[in-house]
Design an enzyme around this catalytic site. Structure first.
Site, PDB file in Angstrom:
ATOM      1  N   PRO A   1      18.360  21.887  -9.671  1.00 47.72           N
ATOM      2  CA  PRO A   1      18.198  22.968 -10.637  1.00 47.72           C
ATOM      3  C   PRO A   1      17.222  24.056 -10.199  1.00 47.72           C
ATOM      4  O   PRO A   1      16.186  23.776  -9.600  1.00 47.72           O
ATOM      5  CB  PRO A   1      17.695  22.266 -11.901  1.00 47.72           C
ATOM      6  N   ASN A   2      17.619  25.262 -10.506  1.00 43.21           N
ATOM      7  CA  ASN A   2      16.847  26.491 -10.303  1.00 43.21           C
ATOM      8  C   ASN A   2      16.705  26.914  -8.847  1.00 43.21           C
ATOM      9  O   ASN A   2      16.163  27.979  -8.568  1.00 43.21           O
ATOM     10  CB  ASN A   2      15.468  26.402 -10.971  1.00 43.21           C
TER      11      ASN A   2
ATOM     12  N   ARG B   1      12.822  33.811  -7.946  1.00 46.15           N
ATOM     13  CA  ARG B   1      11.928  33.050  -8.820  1.00 46.15           C
ATOM     14  C   ARG B   1      10.607  32.734  -8.133  1.00 46.15           C
ATOM     15  O   ARG B   1      10.589  32.252  -7.011  1.00 46.15           O
ATOM     16  CB  ARG B   1      12.652  31.747  -9.169  1.00 46.15           C
TER      17      ARG B   1
ATOM     18  N   TYR C   1       7.894  29.880  -3.903  1.00 45.23           N
ATOM     19  CA  TYR C   1       9.157  29.560  -3.240  1.00 45.23           C
ATOM     20  C   TYR C   1       9.605  30.568  -2.190  1.00 45.23           C
ATOM     21  O   TYR C   1      10.642  30.382  -1.563  1.00 45.23           O
ATOM     22  CB  TYR C   1      10.261  29.399  -4.295  1.00 45.23           C
TER      23      TYR C   1
ATOM     24  N   ASN D   1      16.967  18.325  -2.208  1.00 41.32           N
ATOM     25  CA  ASN D   1      15.886  18.876  -3.008  1.00 41.32           C
ATOM     26  C   ASN D   1      16.358  18.797  -4.457  1.00 41.32           C
ATOM     27  O   ASN D   1      17.156  19.623  -4.898  1.00 41.32           O
ATOM     28  CB  ASN D   1      15.579  20.323  -2.606  1.00 41.32           C
TER      29      ASN D   1
ATOM     30  N   ALA E   1      13.198  19.808 -10.233  1.00 40.86           N
ATOM     31  CA  ALA E   1      12.462  19.115 -11.289  1.00 40.86           C
ATOM     32  C   ALA E   1      13.038  17.740 -11.614  1.00 40.86           C
ATOM     33  O   ALA E   1      12.314  16.871 -12.109  1.00 40.86           O
ATOM     34  CB  ALA E   1      12.419  19.977 -12.547  1.00 40.86           C
TER      35      ALA E   1
ATOM     36  N   HIS F   1      11.274  14.331 -10.612  1.00 41.06           N
ATOM     37  CA  HIS F   1      10.201  13.704 -11.375  1.00 41.06           C
ATOM     38  C   HIS F   1      10.674  13.035 -12.661  1.00 41.06           C
ATOM     39  O   HIS F   1       9.879  12.400 -13.338  1.00 41.06           O
ATOM     40  CB  HIS F   1       9.144  14.760 -11.716  1.00 41.06           C
TER      41      HIS F   1
ATOM     42  N   ASP G   1      19.081   6.071  -9.176  1.00 42.69           N
ATOM     43  CA  ASP G   1      20.093   5.015  -9.098  1.00 42.69           C
ATOM     44  C   ASP G   1      21.260   5.413  -8.200  1.00 42.69           C
ATOM     45  O   ASP G   1      21.793   4.584  -7.451  1.00 42.69           O
ATOM     46  CB  ASP G   1      20.616   4.660 -10.486  1.00 42.69           C
TER      47      ASP G   1
ATOM     48  N   GLU H   1      14.397  13.315   1.009  1.00 43.72           N
ATOM     49  CA  GLU H   1      13.913  14.155  -0.093  1.00 43.72           C
ATOM     50  C   GLU H   1      13.096  15.301   0.487  1.00 43.72           C
ATOM     51  O   GLU H   1      12.224  15.070   1.333  1.00 43.72           O
ATOM     52  CB  GLU H   1      13.032  13.300  -1.007  1.00 43.72           C
TER      53      GLU H   1
ATOM     54  N   HIS I   1      11.019  19.158  -0.471  1.00 40.34           N
ATOM     55  CA  HIS I   1      10.487  20.102  -1.445  1.00 40.34           C
ATOM     56  C   HIS I   1       9.916  21.291  -0.694  1.00 40.34           C
ATOM     57  O   HIS I   1       9.291  21.126   0.361  1.00 40.34           O
ATOM     58  CB  HIS I   1       9.396  19.466  -2.309  1.00 40.34           C
ATOM     59  N   ILE I   2      10.109  22.458  -1.223  1.00 41.28           N
ATOM     60  CA  ILE I   2       9.610  23.688  -0.624  1.00 41.28           C
ATOM     61  C   ILE I   2       8.100  23.772  -0.799  1.00 41.28           C
ATOM     62  O   ILE I   2       7.369  24.063   0.139  1.00 41.28           O
ATOM     63  CB  ILE I   2      10.328  24.900  -1.246  1.00 41.28           C
ATOM     64  N   SER I   3       7.644  23.494  -2.009  1.00 40.15           N
ATOM     65  CA  SER I   3       6.204  23.563  -2.297  1.00 40.15           C
ATOM     66  C   SER I   3       5.555  22.206  -2.029  1.00 40.15           C
ATOM     67  O   SER I   3       6.233  21.183  -1.922  1.00 40.15           O
ATOM     68  CB  SER I   3       5.971  23.969  -3.755  1.00 40.15           C
TER      69      SER I   3
ATOM     70  N   ARG J   1       0.301  20.734  -7.033  1.00 36.80           N
ATOM     71  CA  ARG J   1       0.752  21.371  -8.275  1.00 36.80           C
ATOM     72  C   ARG J   1       0.417  20.479  -9.472  1.00 36.80           C
ATOM     73  O   ARG J   1      -0.446  19.605  -9.378  1.00 36.80           O
ATOM     74  CB  ARG J   1       2.252  21.657  -8.167  1.00 36.80           C
TER      75      ARG J   1
ATOM     76  N   ARG K   1       4.228  16.444 -11.273  1.00 36.99           N
ATOM     77  CA  ARG K   1       5.024  16.589 -10.055  1.00 36.99           C
ATOM     78  C   ARG K   1       4.592  15.619  -8.943  1.00 36.99           C
ATOM     79  O   ARG K   1       5.234  15.551  -7.904  1.00 36.99           O
ATOM     80  CB  ARG K   1       4.934  18.018  -9.529  1.00 36.99           C
TER      81      ARG K   1
END
Length: 149
Positions: free
Chosen positions: A9-10, A17, A22, A72, A75, A78, A85, A96, A98-100, A105, A109
């Site tokens: 998402p996003n 954004r 990001y 990625n 959200a 978390h 599953d 996995e 993540h950009i940040s 944060r 998170r």
């Protein structure tokens, strides 16, 4: 070697954004760069803002020709027991990303629901987190059956 990059998402809003977190590039532009940088990998890309659609995609590629998934989950990382599953259920290894730096944060998170079922986790290197994951898959040697002469 077929590798799926899966964004949650996003992440369709990259370049628009929260540029301070990001960056200012769209993922589509970066994906073109990744395809050029990894010609030996057959890269595909999929993004969805919907948890069920992400699960369906994991199921679709998790038992076949794909040798890796760079994921990625945004959200959902978390919060989603369902994605956790799904990763646990499939055969294809997942990294996995993540950009940040999620650990720099908000406290919520700091916990990943999906990490226990992933091959590894990469966070905090901006879009380069994806490149690092692809480098791992690129270096994996196919398993051979039989003896070397």
């Amino acid at each position: 070697m077929k590798i799926l990059i899966l964004n949650g998402p996003n992440l369709n809003l990259l370049g628009i954004r929260e540029k301070s977190v990001y960056g200012n590039r769209s993922f589509e532009d970066y994906f073109d760069e990744l395809k050029e940088a990894f010609p030996a990998l057959e890269l595909s890309y999929f993004q969805s803002n919907t948890e069920g659609t992400l699960i369906d995609k994991l199921h679709e590629v998790g038992f076949g020709d794909y040798k890796g998934i760079v994921f990625n989950a945004g959200a959902y990382t978390h919060t989603s027991v369902a994605l956790s599953d799904a990763i646990k259920a499939i055969d294809t290894p997942v990294i996995e990303v993540h950009i940040s730096n999620v650990y720099a944060r908000e406290a919520f998170r700091h916990k990943s629901m999906i990490a226990p079922h992933c091959k590894g986790s990469i966070a905090g290197f901006g879009l380069e987190s994806y490149r690092l994951a692809l480098q791992y898959f690129e270096r994996q040697k196919p398993k051979r059956i039989g003896f070397n002469a």
